[in-house]
Design a protein around this motif. Structure first.
Motif, PDB file in Angstrom:
ATOM      1  N   HIS A  43       1.515 -13.413 -10.309  1.00  0.00           N
ATOM      2  CA  HIS A  43       2.092 -12.108 -10.667  1.00  0.00           C
ATOM      3  C   HIS A  43       3.604 -12.164 -10.818  1.00  0.00           C
ATOM      4  O   HIS A  43       4.218 -11.180 -11.248  1.00  0.00           O
ATOM      5  CB  HIS A  43       1.713 -11.043  -9.627  1.00  0.00           C
ATOM      6  CG  HIS A  43       2.126 -11.389  -8.226  1.00  0.00           C
ATOM      7  ND1 HIS A  43       3.430 -11.325  -7.790  1.00  0.00           N
ATOM      8  CD2 HIS A  43       1.388 -11.795  -7.162  1.00  0.00           C
ATOM      9  CE1 HIS A  43       3.495 -11.676  -6.520  1.00  0.00           C
ATOM     10  NE2 HIS A  43       2.271 -11.973  -6.104  1.00  0.00           N
ATOM     11  N   GLY A  45       5.971 -11.850  -8.928  1.00  0.00           N
ATOM     12  CA  GLY A  45       6.725 -10.843  -8.200  1.00  0.00           C
ATOM     13  C   GLY A  45       6.817  -9.493  -8.891  1.00  0.00           C
ATOM     14  O   GLY A  45       7.621  -8.653  -8.489  1.00  0.00           O
ATOM     15  N   ARG A  46       6.015  -9.263  -9.912  1.00  0.00           N
ATOM     16  CA  ARG A  46       6.045  -7.995 -10.630  1.00  0.00           C
ATOM     17  C   ARG A  46       5.139  -7.009  -9.909  1.00  0.00           C
ATOM     18  O   ARG A  46       3.929  -7.245  -9.781  1.00  0.00           O
ATOM     19  CB  ARG A  46       5.595  -8.192 -12.070  1.00  0.00           C
ATOM     20  CG  ARG A  46       6.469  -9.186 -12.828  1.00  0.00           C
ATOM     21  CD  ARG A  46       5.873  -9.566 -14.157  1.00  0.00           C
ATOM     22  NE  ARG A  46       6.691 -10.570 -14.834  1.00  0.00           N
ATOM     23  CZ  ARG A  46       6.346 -11.188 -15.961  1.00  0.00           C
ATOM     24  NH1 ARG A  46       5.182 -10.896 -16.531  1.00  0.00           N
ATOM     25  NH2 ARG A  46       7.143 -12.088 -16.497  1.00  0.00           N
ATOM     26  N   PRO A  47       5.696  -5.898  -9.455  1.00  0.00           N
ATOM     27  CA  PRO A  47       4.929  -4.992  -8.586  1.00  0.00           C
ATOM     28  C   PRO A  47       3.640  -4.489  -9.225  1.00  0.00           C
ATOM     29  O   PRO A  47       2.597  -4.443  -8.571  1.00  0.00           O
ATOM     30  CB  PRO A  47       5.913  -3.847  -8.310  1.00  0.00           C
ATOM     31  CG  PRO A  47       7.261  -4.456  -8.525  1.00  0.00           C
ATOM     32  CD  PRO A  47       7.089  -5.453  -9.609  1.00  0.00           C
ATOM     33  N   ARG A  48       3.687  -4.102 -10.493  1.00  0.00           N
ATOM     34  CA  ARG A  48       2.489  -3.505 -11.087  1.00  0.00           C
ATOM     35  C   ARG A  48       1.398  -4.539 -11.314  1.00  0.00           C
ATOM     36  O   ARG A  48       0.208  -4.214 -11.210  1.00  0.00           O
ATOM     37  CB  ARG A  48       2.857  -2.806 -12.388  1.00  0.00           C
ATOM     38  CG  ARG A  48       3.840  -1.662 -12.156  1.00  0.00           C
ATOM     39  CD  ARG A  48       3.958  -0.763 -13.358  1.00  0.00           C
ATOM     40  NE  ARG A  48       4.894   0.327 -13.104  1.00  0.00           N
ATOM     41  CZ  ARG A  48       5.153   1.303 -13.942  1.00  0.00           C
ATOM     42  NH1 ARG A  48       4.536   1.328 -15.110  1.00  0.00           N
ATOM     43  NH2 ARG A  48       5.999   2.255 -13.637  1.00  0.00           N
ATOM     44  N   THR A  49       1.774  -5.756 -11.593  1.00  0.00           N
ATOM     45  CA  THR A  49       0.764  -6.810 -11.684  1.00  0.00           C
ATOM     46  C   THR A  49       0.170  -7.077 -10.307  1.00  0.00           C
ATOM     47  O   THR A  49      -1.040  -7.280 -10.160  1.00  0.00           O
ATOM     48  CB  THR A  49       1.376  -8.095 -12.244  1.00  0.00           C
ATOM     49  OG1 THR A  49       1.985  -7.821 -13.499  1.00  0.00           O
ATOM     50  CG2 THR A  49       0.322  -9.161 -12.433  1.00  0.00           C
ATOM     51  N   GLU A  50       1.029  -7.054  -9.295  1.00  0.00           N
ATOM     52  CA  GLU A  50       0.541  -7.272  -7.933  1.00  0.00           C
ATOM     53  C   GLU A  50      -0.410  -6.167  -7.507  1.00  0.00           C
ATOM     54  O   GLU A  50      -1.424  -6.406  -6.837  1.00  0.00           O
ATOM     55  CB  GLU A  50       1.737  -7.367  -6.981  1.00  0.00           C
ATOM     56  CG  GLU A  50       1.390  -7.857  -5.600  1.00  0.00           C
ATOM     57  CD  GLU A  50       2.621  -8.121  -4.757  1.00  0.00           C
ATOM     58  OE1 GLU A  50       2.449  -8.531  -3.601  1.00  0.00           O
ATOM     59  OE2 GLU A  50       3.748  -7.921  -5.259  1.00  0.00           O
ATOM     60  N   VAL A  51      -0.136  -4.948  -7.938  1.00  0.00           N
ATOM     61  CA  VAL A  51      -1.029  -3.831  -7.621  1.00  0.00           C
ATOM     62  C   VAL A  51      -2.383  -4.033  -8.287  1.00  0.00           C
ATOM     63  O   VAL A  51      -3.438  -3.709  -7.720  1.00  0.00           O
ATOM     64  CB  VAL A  51      -0.383  -2.496  -8.064  1.00  0.00           C
ATOM     65  CG1 VAL A  51      -1.398  -1.355  -8.014  1.00  0.00           C
ATOM     66  CG2 VAL A  51       0.811  -2.171  -7.174  1.00  0.00           C
ATOM     67  N   HIS A  54      -5.150  -5.716  -6.343  1.00  0.00           N
ATOM     68  CA  HIS A  54      -5.833  -5.013  -5.256  1.00  0.00           C
ATOM     69  C   HIS A  54      -7.258  -4.669  -5.692  1.00  0.00           C
ATOM     70  O   HIS A  54      -7.491  -4.210  -6.809  1.00  0.00           O
ATOM     71  CB  HIS A  54      -5.085  -3.735  -4.884  1.00  0.00           C
ATOM     72  CG  HIS A  54      -3.728  -4.002  -4.302  1.00  0.00           C
ATOM     73  ND1 HIS A  54      -2.782  -3.021  -4.108  1.00  0.00           N
ATOM     74  CD2 HIS A  54      -3.162  -5.157  -3.861  1.00  0.00           C
ATOM     75  CE1 HIS A  54      -1.698  -3.558  -3.597  1.00  0.00           C
ATOM     76  NE2 HIS A  54      -1.909  -4.855  -3.432  1.00  0.00           N
ATOM     77  N   ASN A 176      12.254  -5.269 -16.967  1.00  0.00           N
ATOM     78  CA  ASN A 176      10.839  -5.375 -16.627  1.00  0.00           C
ATOM     79  C   ASN A 176      10.298  -6.795 -16.725  1.00  0.00           C
ATOM     80  O   ASN A 176       9.130  -7.029 -16.406  1.00  0.00           O
ATOM     81  CB  ASN A 176      10.017  -4.474 -17.558  1.00  0.00           C
ATOM     82  CG  ASN A 176      10.308  -2.999 -17.317  1.00  0.00           C
ATOM     83  OD1 ASN A 176      10.576  -2.605 -16.198  1.00  0.00           O
ATOM     84  ND2 ASN A 176      10.278  -2.207 -18.374  1.00  0.00           N
ATOM     85  N   ARG A 841      12.684 -12.975 -10.584  1.00  0.00           N
ATOM     86  CA  ARG A 841      11.497 -12.214 -10.185  1.00  0.00           C
ATOM     87  C   ARG A 841      11.571 -10.832 -10.834  1.00  0.00           C
ATOM     88  O   ARG A 841      12.037  -9.877 -10.242  1.00  0.00           O
ATOM     89  CB  ARG A 841      11.429 -12.098  -8.664  1.00  0.00           C
ATOM     90  CG  ARG A 841      11.292 -13.435  -7.965  1.00  0.00           C
ATOM     91  CD  ARG A 841      11.373 -13.290  -6.467  1.00  0.00           C
ATOM     92  NE  ARG A 841      10.327 -12.449  -5.924  1.00  0.00           N
ATOM     93  CZ  ARG A 841       9.115 -12.873  -5.606  1.00  0.00           C
ATOM     94  NH1 ARG A 841       8.812 -14.145  -5.798  1.00  0.00           N
ATOM     95  NH2 ARG A 841       8.222 -12.063  -5.102  1.00  0.00           N
ATOM     96  N   ASP A 843      10.386  -7.251 -12.797  1.00  0.00           N
ATOM     97  CA  ASP A 843       9.387  -6.205 -12.591  1.00  0.00           C
ATOM     98  C   ASP A 843       8.433  -6.177 -13.766  1.00  0.00           C
ATOM     99  O   ASP A 843       8.766  -6.559 -14.878  1.00  0.00           O
ATOM    100  CB  ASP A 843      10.069  -4.837 -12.460  1.00  0.00           C
ATOM    101  CG  ASP A 843      10.927  -4.795 -11.200  1.00  0.00           C
ATOM    102  OD1 ASP A 843      10.544  -5.484 -10.231  1.00  0.00           O
ATOM    103  OD2 ASP A 843      11.950  -4.103 -11.216  1.00  0.00           O
TER     104      ASP A 843
END
Length: 850
Positions: A43, A45-51, A54, A176, A841, A843
């Motif tokens: 991911h 370190g990209r938050p939306r990919t990390e989400v 889940h 981004n 890293r 977003d």
């Protein structure tokens, strides 16, 4: 257990949203009840990919230790033991850490597919192996991590994740993709609008070609013969005449009006001998088609209109471009012509364009392909005219013109006989003379309607008619045959002169020459075979095989075998050639042997050049050993001799100074010998880098141990990405470059060592304020044993920069020289950023376009 299905999300550049699209597909499958696991997803370190990760089961990664560092890779064994229905595997082109199960991640994916597990993966267009050179010419970056095209082509589904360059640059500018401090550098380098536009076009065209493959496969499996107008394909029918260039350019203009149009030029050759077109003109037209982005095809077929239409429907063409006929008006009595027949039989799904040109109605010239053979059509026409024409003439003279007289009747029958000779040659003319004399005797010589002749004058007249008819037929037949032979000889001389010229100029490779032989004689396969002696087996020096042909391994397997000396043979399969064609084939065979010898001479010349270069290196090495290595040895010897002397009582300070001199001389010797050994390894190609990911600040400071303290200013930011290098080679390369900068820096100034990241590259810049080097010498200073100027501080043999560049290139990087602003020289060492960790890293963008 069947093979699993591979689905690939293909992107034109980093940041278009491939991983996001893959994870979205995974969630859709989970909602449908599919067993999905995450084998490896990065991911960055990209938050939306990390989400998006889940709710998805992740298989723990395997930890590996390489050079005292820990890395994680996909655990293939764990996934095989888990046996999910679908596995998500990101970054298909990734290179695994040494010690992994496979060297490449796509090989891991192949194991999963063989086990019956479906795989969803991602890849960028620049990582396809066949596009490496193209991508490097566009972006200036050579992609070291690649995946074979065939691996991607075998995928059951390929989905293009597309985004316009403007939108991708906006996503970059908003932070981004990369962190804000890297955005400007990225936008001005890899993410330039031109780069992104070119990469996007590559991705679109490659995907379109894959769609064409799917379409052709479907049409073949379902036996679809009608044309589907999914894409404009323009077939240009060539005759080998001068109008071909006009037709090709006209088709190119038509293709330019529609995006994605394709040009296919086709030449239909008869199968009864040499091709009927000028080889030189066909070669020019082939080059023109390829320069305009089209393809050239050579098809064998006796029925030209049918073969042309069959080819057009086979490639799912939508348009055919033909030239207006070059035949003169009277020649249309032999048929409507190729253009008219193709237009009539093309049907409603294939448009035919007839293009005018400067050769219209100027005649097609003499036939050059069929030698003395008149062809079945002309022979049949000769018999029809000779026999049927004589019968019709008898009926006409009996019923309509009964009173012309015997002399006029004989002249008319003589005309029929001459016509039969012109069309069909000798035998139809002889038959016409014999049949005509019988008809004259029966219908026009007294007594009529009887086979007897009472008047001696009529007997002489009939005999004279037969004699004149046979004589005229013989003369006409010989003249026709001489004309055809002259035309054939003209064709042969044109072929041979063009062949000899191209071979002497070195423009023809052996494969190209064999392809020319195959096209000229309409063969299925051609091979040049050779053996060392008469008892040794045959080996193939080169071969050309069509889809319908088979490889030739022995002269006995060929339809035509043309020996070239005792132990070489040109073998052809497809049909048996007539004797007159073998004359030209012998010339081709001799030229093929010449080309093969020339290629081997070129290889030997290259080997000799390498040997000469080695001799030059050895000569320079001897000079270095005799001078540069003896200098520190002399200093060491003098210091040791002084310390061992009993005549002088040395103070502690003097002894320390002598020992320091010994240490300094030993260090110089060690450095010189090290460079000599490194240069030897580079020259012999034995440098094998062990690439791993490492931070620059772990390597560069260690490379400064050989220069005086305080002579270098170091500026290596901690935020730089890791680089994929061999740490030992990098340290030696940086040490040599820094030592060179310090050596040429003026007193009181310090060399500057700095580093920065540009896209997927990292640059190490070593700048000095010395005298600099002119542009004409910037490449020469990287050659072995080259020292620019007087080198006032004198130590070294001129190998430092050569070794540094060799090590840089061995690791996939580059080393170049630039001018330092204000004076001096800057060495720029460009390295690859590690693929396992992005430069920053960033977003995730607000949304992914797929």
């Amino acid at each position: 257990m069947g093979r699993g299905n591979l689905r690939i999300y293909l992107g034109a550049a980093p940041g278009v949203g491939k991983t996001y699209a893959m994870l979205s597909e995974a969630h859709r499958r989970v909602e449908r009840g599919t067993d999905v696991v995450v084998g490896f997803v990065e991911h960055h370190g990209r938050p939306r990919t990390e989400v998006m990760l889940h709710g998805l089961e992740e298989v723990p990664r395997r930890e590996l230790v390489y050079r005292d560092s820990r890395f994680t890779e996909m655990d293939v064994d764990a996934i095989l033991a888990r046996r999910p229905a679908v596995a998500l595997v990101d970054e298909l082109a990734h290179t695994n850490v040494p010690g992994s199960r496979n060297g490449k991640r796509w090989q891991d994916v192949e194991e999963l597919l063989q086990a019956g597990i479906d795989v969803v993966s991602t890849v960028n267009i620049q990582h396809l192996e066949s596009l490496g050179d193209v991508v490097e010419s566009i972006t200036g970056v050579r992609q070291r991590e690649t995946v074979p095209d065939e691996v991607v082509r075998r995928a059951g589904q390929i989905e293009l994740v597309d985004m316009s360059p403007q939108a991708l640059r906006r996503r970059m500018a908003h932070g981004n993709i990369y962190k804000p401090d890297k955005v400007d550098a990225a936008l001005s380098n890899y993410f330039r609008p031109g780069n992104l536009t070119a990469l996007r076009e590559l991705a679109l065209l490659w995907t379109a070609d894959r769609v064409d493959e799917y379409l052709r496969q479907y049409r073949t499996e379902h036996d679809v013969s009608t044309i589907w107008h999914a894409r404009e394909r323009i077939v240009v029918g060539l005759t080998g005449g001068p109008e071909g260039r006009t037709l090709i350019r006209r088709a190119a203009r038509m293709a330019a009006k529609g995006s994605g149009s394709e040009i296919l030029a086709v030449y239909i050759a008869r199968s009864d001998g040499l091709t009927s077109a000028s080889p030189k003109e066909l070669a020019v037209q082939r080059t023109l088609v390829e320069d305009l982005g089209g393809t050239f095809h050579h098809v064998i077929g006796d029925d030209v209109p049918a073969s042309l239409l069959e080819f057009a429907r086979g490639v799912n063409a939508t348009q055919i471009v033909l030239g207006s006929s070059r035949r003169k008006t009277w020649q249309y009595v032999f048929g409507p012509g190729v253009g008219a027949i193709v237009a009539r039989d093309s049907g409603p799904d294939l448009d035919v364009h007839i293009v005018t040109h400067g050769e219209v109605a100027k005649g097609r010239g003499l036939p050059v392909s069929r030698g003395a053979r008149l062809g079945r059509g002309r022979i049949v026409a000769g018999w029809l005219v000779g026999v049927g024409g004589a019968a019709l003439l008898s009926l006409l003279l009996t019923l309509v013109l009964p009173d012309l007289g015997l002399a006029n009747d004989m002249l008319l029958f003589l005309c029929v006989t001459v016509g039969a000779a012109l069309l069909g040659g000798m035998f139809p003319a002889l038959a016409s003379a014999a049949f005509g004399s019988l008809l004259l005797n029966y219908y026009f010589v007294e007594p009529v309607h009887r086979w007897t002749i009472t008047d001696t004058k009529n007997i002489i007249a009939i005999a004279t008619f037969v004699f004149v008819a046979v004589s005229v037929a013989s003369v006409v037949d010989v003249a026709a045959r001489r004309t055809h032979q002259a035309a054939r000889l003209r064709a042969e001389s044109e072929i041979l002169s063009f062949l000899a010229g191209s071979v002497l100029r070195g423009e023809t490779s052996l494969d190209a020459l064999l392809e020319r032989v195959r096209e000229t004689f309409g063969m299925e396969s051609v091979a040049l075979l050779e053996r060392a002696s008469e008892v040794d087996p045959w080996t193939c020096a080169s071969s050309v095989v069509t889809t319908n042909g088979k490889p030739l391994l022995r002269p006995e397997d060929a339809d035509v075998d043309m020996p070239v000396g005792d132990n070489m043979s040109l073998a052809l399969s497809g049909r048996v050639l007539p004797a007159e064609d073998r004359r030209v084939l012998a010339a081709f065979a001799a030229q093929a042997a010449v080309v093969l010898d020339r290629q081997r001479l070129v290889d030997r010349a290259e080997e000799a050049r390498a040997l000469a270069e080695g001799n030059r290196i050895r000569t320079a090495l001897l000079a270095a050993v005799s001078h540069d290595l003896r200098t520190p040895l002399a200093g060491i010897k003098a210091s040791v001799t002084s310390l061992r002397s009993d005549d002088v009582a040395w103070s502690e300070e003097d002894e320390a100074e002598l020992l320091a001199g010994i240490e300094h001389g030993a260090d110089r010797l060690d450095h010189l010998v090290g460079n000599l050994l490194d240069m030897s390894r580079l020259q012999t190609g034995t440098v094998t880098p062990l690439i791993r990911e490492i931070d620059l600040d772990e390597v560069v400071p260690m490379a400064l141990g050989g220069v005086p303290e305080g002579s270098v200013v170091l500026d290596i930011p901690e935020t730089l990405p890791m680089v994929a290098v061999d740490p030992g080679l990098l340290e030696r390369a940086v040490a040599n470059v820094v030592e060179n900068a310090v050596k040429y820096s003026p007193d009181g100034s310090r060399a500057l060592v700095s580093a920065s990241a540009l896209g997927d590259r990292v640059e190490v810049r070593v700048a000095d304020q010395g005298p600099g080097v002119p542009d004409s010498a910037k490449d020469r200073i990287f050659e072995p044993f080259q020292r620019y100027g007087d080198a006032p501080r004198g130590a070294g043999v001129g190998l430092g920069l050569a070794v540094a560049r060799g090590f840089a290139e061995a690791m996939g990087g580059t080393l170049a020289a630039e001018d330092t602003p204000g004076g001096g020289m800057t060495m720029v060492l460009t390295l690859r950023a590690a693929a396992g960790r992005p430069p920053v890293r960033p977003d995730l963008p607000a949304q992914a376009t797929s």
